[in-house]
Design a protein around this motif. Structure first.
Motif, PDB file in Angstrom:
ATOM      1  N   LYS A 154      49.182  48.477  -5.976  1.00 19.50           N
ATOM      2  CA  LYS A 154      50.681  47.936  -6.018  1.00 19.50           C
ATOM      3  C   LYS A 154      51.360  49.170  -6.369  1.00 19.50           C
ATOM      4  O   LYS A 154      52.592  49.057  -6.059  1.00 19.50           O
ATOM      5  CB  LYS A 154      50.513  47.005  -7.060  1.00 19.50           C
ATOM      6  CG  LYS A 154      50.214  45.443  -6.463  1.00 19.50           C
ATOM      7  CD  LYS A 154      50.739  44.313  -7.204  1.00 19.50           C
ATOM      8  CE  LYS A 154      50.737  43.252  -6.358  1.00 19.50           C
ATOM      9  NZ  LYS A 154      51.453  41.968  -6.976  1.00 19.50           N
ATOM     10  N   LEU A 157      52.663  51.168  -3.393  1.00 13.75           N
ATOM     11  CA  LEU A 157      53.580  50.520  -2.763  1.00 13.75           C
ATOM     12  C   LEU A 157      54.964  50.811  -3.259  1.00 13.75           C
ATOM     13  O   LEU A 157      55.912  51.021  -2.471  1.00 13.75           O
ATOM     14  CB  LEU A 157      53.413  49.018  -2.729  1.00 13.75           C
ATOM     15  CG  LEU A 157      52.230  48.412  -1.739  1.00 13.75           C
ATOM     16  CD1 LEU A 157      52.091  47.142  -1.980  1.00 13.75           C
ATOM     17  CD2 LEU A 157      52.880  48.772  -0.466  1.00 13.75           C
ATOM     18  N   SER A 158      55.057  50.826  -4.541  1.00 16.65           N
ATOM     19  CA  SER A 158      56.485  51.029  -5.214  1.00 16.65           C
ATOM     20  C   SER A 158      56.898  52.525  -5.075  1.00 16.65           C
ATOM     21  O   SER A 158      58.041  52.839  -4.624  1.00 16.65           O
ATOM     22  CB  SER A 158      56.515  50.636  -6.797  1.00 16.65           C
ATOM     23  OG  SER A 158      56.228  49.257  -6.702  1.00 16.65           O
ATOM     24  N   ALA A 198      68.850  60.666 -10.778  1.00 17.87           N
ATOM     25  CA  ALA A 198      69.087  59.363 -11.438  1.00 17.87           C
ATOM     26  C   ALA A 198      68.662  59.596 -12.965  1.00 17.87           C
ATOM     27  O   ALA A 198      67.774  60.527 -13.242  1.00 17.87           O
ATOM     28  CB  ALA A 198      68.214  58.041 -10.897  1.00 17.87           C
ATOM     29  N   ILE A 199      69.233  58.929 -13.792  1.00 20.49           N
ATOM     30  CA  ILE A 199      69.008  59.153 -15.009  1.00 20.49           C
ATOM     31  C   ILE A 199      69.035  57.688 -15.742  1.00 20.49           C
ATOM     32  O   ILE A 199      69.672  56.927 -15.653  1.00 20.49           O
ATOM     33  CB  ILE A 199      70.269  59.842 -15.969  1.00 20.49           C
ATOM     34  CG1 ILE A 199      70.365  61.410 -15.423  1.00 20.49           C
ATOM     35  CG2 ILE A 199      69.910  59.925 -17.607  1.00 20.49           C
ATOM     36  CD1 ILE A 199      71.691  61.883 -15.739  1.00 20.49           C
ATOM     37  N   PHE A 219      66.886  44.666 -19.337  1.00 16.58           N
ATOM     38  CA  PHE A 219      68.187  43.907 -18.836  1.00 16.58           C
ATOM     39  C   PHE A 219      69.114  43.969 -20.144  1.00 16.58           C
ATOM     40  O   PHE A 219      70.312  44.178 -20.084  1.00 16.58           O
ATOM     41  CB  PHE A 219      68.057  42.729 -18.381  1.00 16.58           C
ATOM     42  CG  PHE A 219      67.675  42.959 -16.717  1.00 16.58           C
ATOM     43  CD1 PHE A 219      68.513  42.869 -15.835  1.00 16.58           C
ATOM     44  CD2 PHE A 219      66.410  42.818 -16.506  1.00 16.58           C
ATOM     45  CE1 PHE A 219      68.356  43.069 -14.444  1.00 16.58           C
ATOM     46  CE2 PHE A 219      65.950  43.127 -15.070  1.00 16.58           C
ATOM     47  CZ  PHE A 219      67.078  43.148 -14.160  1.00 16.58           C
ATOM     48  N   THR A 220      68.653  43.657 -21.288  1.00 18.42           N
ATOM     49  CA  THR A 220      69.312  43.532 -22.443  1.00 18.42           C
ATOM     50  C   THR A 220      69.874  44.860 -22.949  1.00 18.42           C
ATOM     51  O   THR A 220      70.903  45.175 -23.445  1.00 18.42           O
ATOM     52  CB  THR A 220      68.487  42.818 -23.816  1.00 18.42           C
ATOM     53  OG1 THR A 220      68.045  41.335 -23.026  1.00 18.42           O
ATOM     54  CG2 THR A 220      69.146  42.498 -24.841  1.00 18.42           C
ATOM     55  N   LEU A 222      70.282  47.670 -21.262  1.00 20.25           N
ATOM     56  CA  LEU A 222      71.320  48.035 -20.344  1.00 20.25           C
ATOM     57  C   LEU A 222      72.516  47.335 -20.444  1.00 20.25           C
ATOM     58  O   LEU A 222      73.938  47.889 -20.495  1.00 20.25           O
ATOM     59  CB  LEU A 222      70.884  48.072 -19.008  1.00 20.25           C
ATOM     60  CG  LEU A 222      69.759  49.140 -18.530  1.00 20.25           C
ATOM     61  CD1 LEU A 222      69.135  48.719 -17.229  1.00 20.25           C
ATOM     62  CD2 LEU A 222      70.402  50.601 -18.432  1.00 20.25           C
ATOM     63  N   MET A 229      72.058  53.547 -17.300  1.00 18.01           N
ATOM     64  CA  MET A 229      71.544  54.225 -16.099  1.00 18.01           C
ATOM     65  C   MET A 229      72.603  54.701 -15.291  1.00 18.01           C
ATOM     66  O   MET A 229      73.717  54.250 -15.429  1.00 18.01           O
ATOM     67  CB  MET A 229      70.723  53.320 -15.451  1.00 18.01           C
ATOM     68  CG  MET A 229      71.534  52.011 -15.054  1.00 18.01           C
ATOM     69  SD  MET A 229      70.537  50.674 -14.028  1.00 18.01           S
ATOM     70  CE  MET A 229      71.944  49.771 -13.258  1.00 18.01           C
ATOM     71  N   PHE A 232      71.011  57.543  -8.435  1.00 16.35           N
ATOM     72  CA  PHE A 232      70.620  56.811  -7.330  1.00 16.35           C
ATOM     73  C   PHE A 232      69.576  55.789  -7.628  1.00 16.35           C
ATOM     74  O   PHE A 232      68.509  56.159  -7.973  1.00 16.35           O
ATOM     75  CB  PHE A 232      69.966  57.769  -6.365  1.00 16.35           C
ATOM     76  CG  PHE A 232      70.116  57.403  -5.103  1.00 16.35           C
ATOM     77  CD1 PHE A 232      71.206  56.780  -4.350  1.00 16.35           C
ATOM     78  CD2 PHE A 232      68.679  56.951  -4.290  1.00 16.35           C
ATOM     79  CE1 PHE A 232      71.099  56.452  -2.980  1.00 16.35           C
ATOM     80  CE2 PHE A 232      68.654  56.512  -3.120  1.00 16.35           C
ATOM     81  CZ  PHE A 232      70.026  55.908  -2.474  1.00 16.35           C
ATOM     82  N   ILE A 233      70.071  54.662  -8.274  1.00 17.10           N
ATOM     83  CA  ILE A 233      69.508  53.410  -8.786  1.00 17.10           C
ATOM     84  C   ILE A 233      68.219  53.087  -8.138  1.00 17.10           C
ATOM     85  O   ILE A 233      67.392  52.643  -8.619  1.00 17.10           O
ATOM     86  CB  ILE A 233      70.351  52.359  -9.235  1.00 17.10           C
ATOM     87  CG1 ILE A 233      71.673  52.758  -9.865  1.00 17.10           C
ATOM     88  CG2 ILE A 233      69.770  51.194  -9.792  1.00 17.10           C
ATOM     89  CD1 ILE A 233      71.416  53.602 -11.157  1.00 17.10           C
ATOM     90  N   PRO A 234      68.216  52.891  -6.916  1.00 21.36           N
ATOM     91  CA  PRO A 234      66.850  52.723  -6.375  1.00 21.36           C
ATOM     92  C   PRO A 234      65.741  53.460  -6.484  1.00 21.36           C
ATOM     93  O   PRO A 234      64.580  52.927  -6.619  1.00 21.36           O
ATOM     94  CB  PRO A 234      67.094  53.181  -4.573  1.00 21.36           C
ATOM     95  CG  PRO A 234      68.480  53.001  -4.435  1.00 21.36           C
ATOM     96  CD  PRO A 234      69.116  53.315  -5.631  1.00 21.36           C
ATOM     97  N   ASP A 237      65.076  51.352  -9.667  1.00 21.16           N
ATOM     98  CA  ASP A 237      64.454  49.948  -8.882  1.00 21.16           C
ATOM     99  C   ASP A 237      63.051  50.117  -8.527  1.00 21.16           C
ATOM    100  O   ASP A 237      62.440  49.088  -8.831  1.00 21.16           O
ATOM    101  CB  ASP A 237      65.539  49.597  -7.787  1.00 21.16           C
ATOM    102  CG  ASP A 237      66.750  49.077  -8.176  1.00 21.16           C
ATOM    103  OD1 ASP A 237      66.916  48.826  -9.444  1.00 21.16           O
ATOM    104  OD2 ASP A 237      67.675  49.013  -7.209  1.00 21.16           O
ATOM    105  N   PRO A 241      58.719  48.385 -11.255  1.00 22.59           N
ATOM    106  CA  PRO A 241      57.563  47.778 -11.129  1.00 22.59           C
ATOM    107  C   PRO A 241      56.259  48.486 -11.565  1.00 22.59           C
ATOM    108  O   PRO A 241      55.291  48.174 -12.020  1.00 22.59           O
ATOM    109  CB  PRO A 241      57.483  47.481  -9.612  1.00 22.59           C
ATOM    110  CG  PRO A 241      58.923  47.388  -9.012  1.00 22.59           C
ATOM    111  CD  PRO A 241      59.508  48.576  -9.940  1.00 22.59           C
TER     112      PRO A 241
ATOM    113  N   LEU B  22      73.383  36.881 -24.189  1.00 21.95           N
ATOM    114  CA  LEU B  22      72.022  37.583 -24.326  1.00 21.95           C
ATOM    115  C   LEU B  22      71.084  36.796 -24.900  1.00 21.95           C
ATOM    116  O   LEU B  22      69.850  36.744 -24.991  1.00 21.95           O
ATOM    117  CB  LEU B  22      72.256  39.051 -24.823  1.00 21.95           C
ATOM    118  CG  LEU B  22      72.787  40.146 -23.994  1.00 21.95           C
ATOM    119  CD1 LEU B  22      73.271  41.504 -24.754  1.00 21.95           C
ATOM    120  CD2 LEU B  22      71.760  40.622 -22.537  1.00 21.95           C
ATOM    121  N   SER B 366      73.445  61.592  -5.576  1.00 22.01           N
ATOM    122  CA  SER B 366      73.090  60.803  -6.575  1.00 22.01           C
ATOM    123  C   SER B 366      74.101  59.613  -6.856  1.00 22.01           C
ATOM    124  O   SER B 366      73.612  58.822  -7.697  1.00 22.01           O
ATOM    125  CB  SER B 366      73.098  61.549  -7.865  1.00 22.01           C
ATOM    126  OG  SER B 366      74.291  61.879  -8.273  1.00 22.01           O
TER     127      SER B 366
END
Lengths: 251, 425
Positions: A154, A157-158, A198-199, A219-220, A222, A229, A232-234, A237, A241, B22, B366
């Motif tokens: 897996k 794949l990512s 990306a950072i 998520f919290t 960020l 972040m 280049f977010i991909p 992303d 995973p 949140l 970027s």
């Protein structure tokens, strides 16, 4: 599902690699390898090979087969993983006169790894310990991430979807880890890159510690500004995973 | 003369509410509107909650006003709170909305869509775009008895498990096991799959053009859709167009008409009812029987007020020649943005159809400069995102466009100052 060969890679190139950090930052560990000039070759049947070299007060985990003073053989990845868990012994093939290093200083080094990677609430109250635990955990997690991205079904794949470039993970005014991506292959090195694509950054060591220990979700983090972040977010992303698989291998 | 803000926006009330959120909502703001998914980089540059809307604007909790180029990610097509649509919806709400039986508006709306969308012989209603694409896929399986579906890499068809990658959280191999993927604009790849899986492919589904995120949008190559149509015809494959995002912003007769082909099924949602919750699949007669047989329904799918809003919205779009109007406004805006960037020695690349343009700065692999530009615009009251195509709505005025370009000029100046090594000089 955990793959024992991938786990062996994580144990070799992420967990045992942590001895590099210990040699540099832990005075007890530094004392254990002081004056030692030797290397341990790990040969794992149907698995990875790596060589842990001690020289000049430093430790270095190298991939592949190298000229070594001690050679340890494992008849399977499972055998090696059991040795890391303290449930099995290796088969020495070379270096019988140096086995004292294995049973003495090396075991103590392994205990130091355990000490820093398995914290207690009491230990974490010590700022110096807290810093070392967090930094070592971060290095271990991201070095394992590269192994999982390259070898877990897996994870691959990512990784295949991760755009080329350097993804910089860092703690503000602190340590950095670079994930280099090229055509779906990952490699991880310590330090700060001058032109990452990306950072992902943590506001401080405490934020990093809570994320790495599952006490702060990304998520919290960020959303609240404890993490940030950009770029280049991909890249992020598709890394996430893989990062989610790390606890499966290292818990 | 346009006016710009003396001070940059701040978002104290938004952030306070987000801190409460949140604690009780996963991710604080779940889904595509959350600060992470929305690419609010940095988060502090953006509002997190809207208080009210009108025409092309929204006001956040802190009272900041924004010219909005995301249009709620598409649904705002006539202008927020459009008087005609609101009156129609209100009238139906007063009569009844969620009832034991559907209202007459369901039939009127279906008749209107069949009259409006060139290929449509019938319509079927649901709520979200993902409901529509899922239904279209079920119809294709039912009609063909086949299990596989060809999709385009990077295409977005909602969030149902079959639309996602197996690497995403919660998705299993079985969810995506019958998906086949091809690159955009690659008919040879489609032919190879058709040959590899004879009589096993139920459908080909794609958006009218490639409007994926984080990348320049790409229009179909000349003859692409006609070739896809031919492959589908020759192999008994149902051709589905996911017009959820593009629908009515390219052509009121459907985006397939814009590109000169006829799909078998087409999915609509965003611009259908100016923000009221309704989506639709329209199809050809040949698939009407299969559509009848598939059991597909929901508690609110027949709600009458969104249908009334939809009727009013489509009629207003027709009256205004909405698609062409939005394309013209998009052209005017993007030409101004390109000039404003050039004035600061930056090159802004525009792609896609002007009514839903994507933009990015070059020399910015970027996207960090693009993120900086969008953040500076947000601080000055213009709402762009750095990763997604934008949306024009019919209420956008020349004054809005002028003000946007003024704000963009200031934002480009900041970007240029902070990135001297990446300028055109």
């Amino acid at each position: 599902m955990m793959d024992s060969t991938v786990l062996a890679r994580c144990n070799l190139f992420a967990v045992l690699k942590g001895m590099e950090y210990l040699a540099e930052h832990d005075p007890v560990s530094a004392g254990l390898i002081e004056g030692r000039e030797l290397s341990i070759q790990f040969i794992i049947a149907r698995g990875p090979r790596g060589c842990l070299a001690f020289s000049g007060g430093r430790a270095e985990m190298k991939r592949g087969k190298h000229k070594s003073s001690i050679v340890l053989y494992f008849n399977s990845p499972e055998h090696f993983n059991k040795m890391i868990a303290g449930e099995a012994n290796p088969v020495p093939l070379k270096g019988f006169t140096r086995l004292g290093f294995l049973t003495g200083p090396f075991m103590k080094l392994a205990d130091r790894l355990d000490y820093y990677l398995r914290p207690t609430e009491a230990l974490l109250k010590d700022p110096a310990y807290f810093r070392m635990n967090t930094e070592l955990t971060a290095y271990t997690a991201f070095f394992a991430l590269a192994e999982i991205g390259n070898h877990d079904s897996k994870g691959r794949l990512s990784a295949a979807h991760m755009p080329d470039g350097v993804l910089q993970v860092l703690v503000e005014k602190g340590i950095g880890v670079q994930i280099h991506v090229k055509r779906g292959k990952l490699s991880c090195v310590k330090g700060h890159h001058e032109d990452p694509r990306a950072i992902l950054s943590f506001r401080d060591l405490d934020s990093a510690h809570r994320v790495l220990n599952g006490n702060l979700d990304t998520f919290t983090g960020l959303g609240s500004g404890e993490m940030a972040m950009k770029g280049f977010i991909p890249m992020l992303d598709h890394m996430n995973p893989i990062l989610d698989l790390v606890p499966l291998y290292l818990s | 003369m346009t006016e710009t803000k003396d001070t940059l926006n701040s978002y104290t009330k938004s952030m306070d509410l987000f801190q409460r959120a949140l604690k009780v909502l996963p991710a604080g703001i779940p889904g595509h509107q959350g600060p992470v998914q929305s690419q609010f980089i940095p988060t502090t540059a953006y509002p997190l909650y809207a208080d009210r809307v009108k025409d092309s604007y929204f006001w956040d909790l802190d009272g900041n006003k924004f010219i909005d180029y995301m249009c709620a990610y598409g649904p705002n097509v006539l202008g927020y709170n459009n008087d005609v649509v609101e009156a129609a919806a209100r009238e139906q709400y007063e009569k009844g909305n969620c009832m034991a039986l559907p209202g007459r508006k369901q039939v009127e709306f279906a008749e209107l869509l069949v009259d409006t969308i060139e290929m449509a012989d019938w319509a079927f209603f649901m709520k979200n775009g993902g409901d529509a694409t899922g239904f279209a896929r079920l119809i294709a399986h039912a009609a063909t008895g086949r299990e596989k579906v060809i999709m385009v890499e990077g295409g977005y068809h909602g969030v149902a498990p079959w639309t996602q990658s197996v690497t995403h959280a919660g998705i299993t191999d079985g969810d995506v096991g019958n998906n086949l993927t091809v690159p955009w604009n690659d008919t040879a790849a489609v032919e190879r799959l058709v040959k590899k899986y004879p009589r096993r492919i139920a459908a080909f589904i794609a958006t009218p053009y490639d409007h994926r995120v984080f990348a320049d949008n790409v229009l179909p190559a000349e003859g692409y859709w006609q070739k896809i149509r031919k492959i589908c015809d020759e192999n008994g494959i149902v051709l589905i167009i996911d017009d959820v995002r593009c629908g009515f912003r390219l052509d009121l007769g459907g985006s397939a008409r814009y590109f000169g082909f006829e799909p078998d099924l087409a999915c609509y949602c965003k611009a259908l009812a100016n923000g009221y919750p309704v989506s639709a699949v329209v199809g050809k007669d040949s698939l009407k029987d299969a559509a009848s047989k598939v059991f597909y329904t929901g508690s609110y799918w027949s709600s009458a007020a969104p249908m009334a809003a939809g009727v009013a919205c489509i009629n207003e779009l027709k009256r205004l020649d909405g698609a062409n109007l939005m394309i013209e406004k998009g052209k005017k805006l993007t030409e101004g943005l390109v000039k404003a960037a050039a004035a600061e020695d930056l090159t802004l690349k525009i792609s896609g159809v002007p009514s839903m343009f994507y933009m990015r700065l070059i020399n910015d692999d970027s996207l960090m400069m693009q993120q900086e530009f969008c953040a500076e615009c947000a601080r000055r009251g213009v709402f762009f995102t750095s990763h997604h195509n934008h949306f024009i709505n019919c209420s956008l005025t020349d004054e809005d466009i002028s003000q946007t370009i003024q704000v963009a000029s200031e934002a480009f100046a900041v970007v240029a100052k902070n990135n001297p090594g990446r300028l055109n000089r």
